[in-house]
Motif scaffolding. Structure first.
Motif, PDB file in Angstrom:
ATOM      1  N   ARG A   1      35.929  -9.008  13.656  1.00 58.05           N
ATOM      2  CA  ARG A   1      35.717 -10.099  12.702  1.00 58.05           C
ATOM      3  C   ARG A   1      36.475  -9.837  11.411  1.00 58.05           C
TER       4      ARG A   1
ATOM      5  N   LEU B   1      31.730 -14.446  18.671  1.00 62.34           N
ATOM      6  CA  LEU B   1      31.977 -15.131  17.398  1.00 62.34           C
ATOM      7  C   LEU B   1      31.194 -16.436  17.348  1.00 62.34           C
ATOM      8  N   ARG B   2      30.750 -16.781  16.131  1.00 64.89           N
ATOM      9  CA  ARG B   2      30.102 -18.074  15.960  1.00 64.89           C
ATOM     10  C   ARG B   2      31.140 -19.093  15.510  1.00 64.89           C
ATOM     11  N   ALA B   3      30.827 -20.383  15.726  1.00 67.21           N
ATOM     12  CA  ALA B   3      31.774 -21.432  15.347  1.00 67.21           C
ATOM     13  C   ALA B   3      32.180 -21.251  13.892  1.00 67.21           C
TER      14      ALA B   3
ATOM     15  N   GLU C   1      34.201 -23.877  18.929  1.00 64.84           N
ATOM     16  CA  GLU C   1      32.942 -24.278  19.543  1.00 64.84           C
ATOM     17  C   GLU C   1      32.415 -23.151  20.385  1.00 64.84           C
ATOM     18  N   ASN C   2      31.154 -22.837  20.233  1.00 61.34           N
ATOM     19  CA  ASN C   2      30.541 -21.818  21.070  1.00 61.34           C
ATOM     20  C   ASN C   2      29.065 -22.124  21.221  1.00 61.34           C
ATOM     21  N   TYR C   3      28.739 -22.788  22.312  1.00 54.90           N
ATOM     22  CA  TYR C   3      27.331 -23.034  22.605  1.00 54.90           C
ATOM     23  C   TYR C   3      26.917 -22.086  23.709  1.00 54.90           C
ATOM     24  N   ARG C   4      25.649 -21.831  23.777  1.00 52.77           N
ATOM     25  CA  ARG C   4      25.129 -20.760  24.638  1.00 52.77           C
ATOM     26  C   ARG C   4      25.818 -20.598  25.989  1.00 52.77           C
TER      27      ARG C   4
ATOM     28  N   ILE D   1      34.070 -21.752  25.860  1.00 57.58           N
ATOM     29  CA  ILE D   1      34.215 -21.743  24.411  1.00 57.58           C
ATOM     30  C   ILE D   1      35.567 -22.335  24.048  1.00 57.58           C
TER      31      ILE D   1
ATOM     32  N   SER E   1      33.612 -13.968  22.650  1.00 56.97           N
ATOM     33  CA  SER E   1      32.508 -14.904  22.830  1.00 56.97           C
ATOM     34  C   SER E   1      31.354 -14.612  21.879  1.00 56.97           C
TER      35      SER E   1
ATOM     36  N   GLU F   1      33.959 -18.797  12.633  1.00 56.99           N
ATOM     37  CA  GLU F   1      34.327 -17.417  12.313  1.00 56.99           C
ATOM     38  C   GLU F   1      35.761 -17.113  12.729  1.00 56.99           C
TER      39      GLU F   1
ATOM     40  N   ASP G   1      24.056 -13.476  25.437  1.00 58.42           N
ATOM     41  CA  ASP G   1      25.476 -13.284  25.695  1.00 58.42           C
ATOM     42  C   ASP G   1      25.889 -11.881  26.132  1.00 58.42           C
TER      43      ASP G   1
END
Lengths: 667, 303
Positions: free
Chosen positions: B300, B234-236, B270-273, B277, B232, B238, B120
């Motif tokens: 965060r 951030l993980r799902a 949702e955040n996939y590679r 998003i 971008s 968060e 990313d």
């Protein structure tokens, strides 16, 4: 009525997806006019409301998130408010998305002296656990608030009453308290406003124009740069350069204002509670499961549409159109031969045949409207985005393309939802490659006649080919013709909610009506012209101008194993795709059983496939072409699209046939 | 002279072009630490190969072909820097030196592997955007720190000159791309007093010119040394608070009206590679393409 023109004007403003059109439809019923905003390809809906001796003209403004010129819609909405000065503005808010809704209100109060709020979708808000107190909101804003559930027809009467009251007892125009008052930005805005005169900014209010300059609004910037003397402009410009982050500050002020109001007027669910929408979206927007769900939903929709629609179409074709044709040729022998031909072959065979597809289209639009109304289509755009990326488009383009499976006309018109002009043009150019209902019907009949048990395989193959060509074309056009820069995706996904039959029905009806209108005009004229070409001078198609053209084209046809009859059938598909079958019927044998045998005699399997390839990729029908011209606003792009598909379809058909011949299969 | 030398020159011209076009030969001599005649000599060669346009008294500018070549070198350089700092843990200045050597010996395949390994990240460790495969360089809309006024709050976005001395100094100050500082006062020789979290820093004039920054607006209490990351990252699941907007004004207006203003709360759904998003902001879900998602800076929230 002539007096309607003098009636007071009410404009509806609001965000996209707040049920604004539903409110508009409820207020105007079917007495509405759908056109375009002057000089723009954005739909403009106007209508008239009659209630208790009250007559009001209604204008539906495009859905916008703000009144800064970030998009054409926003530009239209604010120019309308400033230049046309509607007597009253009704702001339709989404109770489930109050922050964003009130952000727009914060902008509206600067431009609309008289404002009423329709607080819509209170049911959806409740379902998500949010409560909005209309009375508290009214008190905080000092603007009348009417709670509504437009999809269930609740609150409309109250809204009409409030609109009426606004006229019968004119309230004192509100004193606009500017959003920035009391903040540091106030000095900046006043400073810019002092550097400008009212003439400079006309018709926009001076204070408002100063705010927009500070916000970095390009349209206002351009306007003033032209009007203001160079010396004064350089002073303004350097002042602005030092305050580049002002846009963020001003937006922050608006949201502060919004949050202050919501402190008293809104009750939110406890933090950490995951909404229903979000839970559904974990599956519906997943890269893999989302795609599987999408395929299942689409499969089901097509199964329903064709399951019900095809028998109805067959019935209309056999029992209505063909029976009427028999009547014309059998009973009306007192008419001269050419008139019989015009009625039977030209009008019934052309427009009549096209109209038999209306039920399928209508069902398709109902299915689409259903998915749109529950909020699923935005998820389709999200899930397909990563794939559309590869061909230079983004997710939103997949919505009009899917509409294209019903009919290419609404697909081309549907590209209006795409903001970037480049992405829109690209979508318009590839949309005609989606096999529409008409083309599918032709493929199904011919594949069944030529390939018997393997017809399904051939049909699926030809459709798949057409989609592959679409993807490759998108890729190449994006890369080499349009310069390869993609607009970024930014899109709100509306909350899921239960569908309203009224909204779906009306939407499907409007789309179908637009199609029928086209059938009555463009398709009718082209049908008659093509029929005339196919009748004169000899009195039969074999001795007509069309046959001459077909014979003249035969050398090209030979390259793909087609005789002149097949070329003529291809040409007549320009009127309407379904015409291919009708033309072959006329040229080869009259009834359906005869047609199947004649087709088998005429086309070898290789030539048959070449014919299907040519047919599925051939230039779009006249109605679609007219639409492409209208939506791109350019004859050049229309001609480009036509030429491109002509070359593609004939080229690929020739390749298919020549390869088959070389390998020795099916010749 | 080998192709390595040619690539070095093109890279230097490309970087200079961000500040001035056409680029003067003396500036190049300074950047590359070579003599002026050597530069002039090379310019004639590059012009003959069609990479640049050179007018002796005005300076040089890249041709389309030259730009393409330069961008691809820059891409490899910045990918390597990411790899060297993030994965091998090298210091900034060392990573830059190493990347200068490795960039010339990188096959397209290695380049692709590097890009997918790094995932990313869309800037190099010094904050410069990594051009994409097609040669597009994201626009940043940054200005030198020295251009800002006292009492302004800014977000450091990059270090302009990737010179070992400069890099070491900046690293020592503890500043990095994403750091938010407020300008206390300006001193003699362009030096600046900064407030960075709880600390006070003095930045020399030349360093202030080399630090690129964007205006920052946020709530007072949130100005601290804590790191701002693109949304971008951030993980799902968060949650975070929007801090600033990096980059040009192109999409700024739309981001703001959708509710991405400093101080607003966001949550990643949702955040996939790859692909867009999905973020929850202002009570509803908004889909964002990666291009914009990389520009909205957030910090965060600690659980």
């Amino acid at each position: 009525m002539a007096s309607d023109d003098d009636a007071p004007v009410v404009a509806l403003a609001g965000l996209p997806n707040v049920g604004k059109s539903t409110v508009f439809n409820l207020l105007t019923g079917l007495s509405q006019h759908v056109g375009n905003w002057p000089g723009k390809t954005i739909e403009q809906k106007t209508g008239v409301l009659h209630d208790n001796g009250l007559t009001i003209q209604l204008v539906d403004l495009p859905g916008t998130y703000s009144l800064t010129a970030n998009s054409v819609e926003e530009q239209i909405a604010r120019d309308y408010l400033v230049k046309e000065k509607p007597d009253l503005v009704v702001a339709v808010l989404n109770a489930a998305s109050m922050e964003r809704s009130l952000y727009l209100v914060a902008e509206l109060i600067e431009l609309a002296p008289r404002l009423v709020i329709a607080l819509n979708m209170t049911d959806v808000a409740r379902q998500e656990g949010t409560k909005v107190d209309a009375k508290a909101l009214e008190a905080a804003l000092n603007i009348t608030v009417v709670p509504m559930v437009a999809s269930r027809n609740q609150g409309v009467k109250d809204l009409v009453k409030v609109i009426g009251q606004e006229y019968s007892q004119p309230t004192v125009a509100r004193v606009v308290r500017h959003i920035e008052s009391g903040s540091e930005t106030e000095a900046d805005i006043s400073h810019i406003a002092r550097l400008l005169t009212d003439e400079d900014t006309a018709p926009y209010p001076r204070h408002w124009a100063a705010t927009k300059l500070l916000e970095g609004d390009e349209q206002i910037n351009r306007l003033l740069r032209e009007r203001v003397s160079e010396a004064r402009w350089s002073e303004i410009d350097s002042f602005l350069k030092d305050r580049e982050s002002a846009a963020i500050v001003i937006a922050g002020l608006r949201f502060d204002w919004v949050r202050k109001i919501l402190l008293t007027a809104q009750e939110k669910p406890p933090i950490g509670q995951v909404s229903i929408t979000e839970r559904l979206d974990r599956a519906a927007t997943h890269p893999l499961f989302g795609l599987i769900i999408l395929l299942m939903v689409m499969g089901l929709a097509f199964a329903v549409v064709y399951g019900i629609g095809v028998p109805v179409q067959q019935f209309l074709q056999v029992s209505v159109v063909e029976r009427m044709q028999a009547l014309v040729f059998g009973e009306m022998t007192f008419l001269p031969g050419w008139l019989q031909g015009l009625l039977g072959d030209g009008i019934l065979g052309g427009v009549g045949m096209v109209l038999t597809f209306v039920p399928i289209l209508f069902l398709f639009f109902v299915a689409w409207g259903f998915l749109e109304d529950v909020g699923y289509t935005a998820r389709v755009a999200f899930v397909t985005d990563r794939y559309m990326h590869a061909i230079g488009l983004h997710g939103k383009s997949s919505l009009p393309l899917m509409l294209g499976f019903g009919c290419n006309v609404p697909a081309v018109m549907g590209t209006r939802i795409i903001e970037s002009r480049r992405a829109r043009l690209l979508t318009v150019l590839v949309a005609p490659l989606i096999p529409c209902t008409g083309r599918m019907a032709v493929i199904a009949v011919i594949a069944a006649a030529l390939f018997g048990g393997r017809a399904i395989l051939v049909t699926v193959g030809v459709i798949a080919l057409s989609l592959v060509v679409l993807a490759l074309l998108g890729f190449f056009l994006n890369r080499f013709v349009l310069g390869g820069k993609r607009a970024a995706l930014m899109m709100e996904l509306p909350l899921y909610h239960s569908p309203s039959p009224r909204t779906i029905g009306l939407g499907a009806w409007q789309r179908t009506a637009a199609f029928i209108k086209r059938a009555g005009t463009v398709i009718l004229i082209v049908s008659i012209v093509v029929w005339a070409l196919s009748y004169f001078p000899g009195g039969s198609i074999e001795e007509s101008y069309l046959a001459d053209i077909g014979r003249w084209l035969e050398p090209v046809g030979k390259l793909m194993g087609l005789n002149w009859q097949a070329m003529v059938a291809l040409l007549t598909s320009f009127v309407a795709k379904e015409n291919t079958i009708a033309t072959l019927g006329v040229l080869l044998g009259q009834n359906e059983a005869g047609l199947n045998e004649a087709l088998r005699a005429m086309l070898t399997p290789a030539a048959g496939i070449a014919f299907l390839v040519a047919q599925v990729l051939f230039v779009p029908c006249a109605a679609t072409v007219a639409c492409i011209r209208q939506e791109t606003g350019s004859w050049r792009w229309m001609a480009f699209s036509l030429g491109l598909q002509l070359v593609l379809s004939l080229g690929l058909a020739i390749v298919v046939f020549q390869v088959a011949k070389l390998v020795g299969v099916g010749v | 002279m080998g192709s390595e030398r040619v690539e070095e020159y093109l890279e230097a011209i490309f970087k200079r072009q961000a500040k001035e076009t056409p680029v003067s030969t003396s500036a190049l001599a300074e950047d590359l630490k070579v003599s002026l005649p050597a530069v002039t000599d090379m310019m004639k060669r590059l012009q003959d190969s069609g990479f640049i346009e050179y007018e002796p008294n005005k300076g040089v500018s890249l041709t389309g072909e030259g730009r393409q070549k330069a961008v691809s070198i820059v891409r490899r350089h910045r990918l390597w820097e990411r790899f060297l700092t993030d994965i091998l843990g090298l210091k900034w200045d060392k990573a830059h030196e190493e990347a200068c050597r490795l960039e010339h010996a990188t096959s397209p395949e290695t380049e692709d592997r590097l890009a997918s390994l790094i995932g990313d990240a869309d800037t190099c460790p010094h904050g410069h955007p990594i051009p994409d495969k097609d040669g597009n360089v994201p626009e940043q809309g940054v200005r030198p720190l020295s251009d800002f006024k006292s009492r302004q709050k800014v977000c450091i976005s990059a270090i302009a000159r990737e010179d070992a001395v400069v890099l070491r100094k900046v690293e020592k100050l503890g500043l990095k791309p994403g750091s938010v500082v407020s300008i206390d006062s300006k001193g003699s020789g362009g030096s600046m007093k900064l407030k960075f979290g709880d600390r006070k820093l003095v930045v020399e004039g030349d360093i202030a010119e080399d630090l690129l920054a964007t205006p920052f607006v946020g709530e007072e209490r949130e100005v601290s040394a804590e790191e701002a990351v693109p949304i971008s990252a951030l993980r799902a699941g968060e949650s975070a608070v929007v801090k600033s907007y990096a980059g040009g004004r192109g999409m700024l207006g739309r981001c703001l009206s959708m509710g991405f203003t400093p101080g607003s709360q966001v949550r990643m759904i949702e955040n996939y590679r790859r692909g867009p998003i999905l973020v929850s902001v202002c009570g509803s879900e908004v889909a964002l393409g990666r291009e914009i998602a990389g520009r909205i800076m957030v910090s965060r929230k600690r659980p």
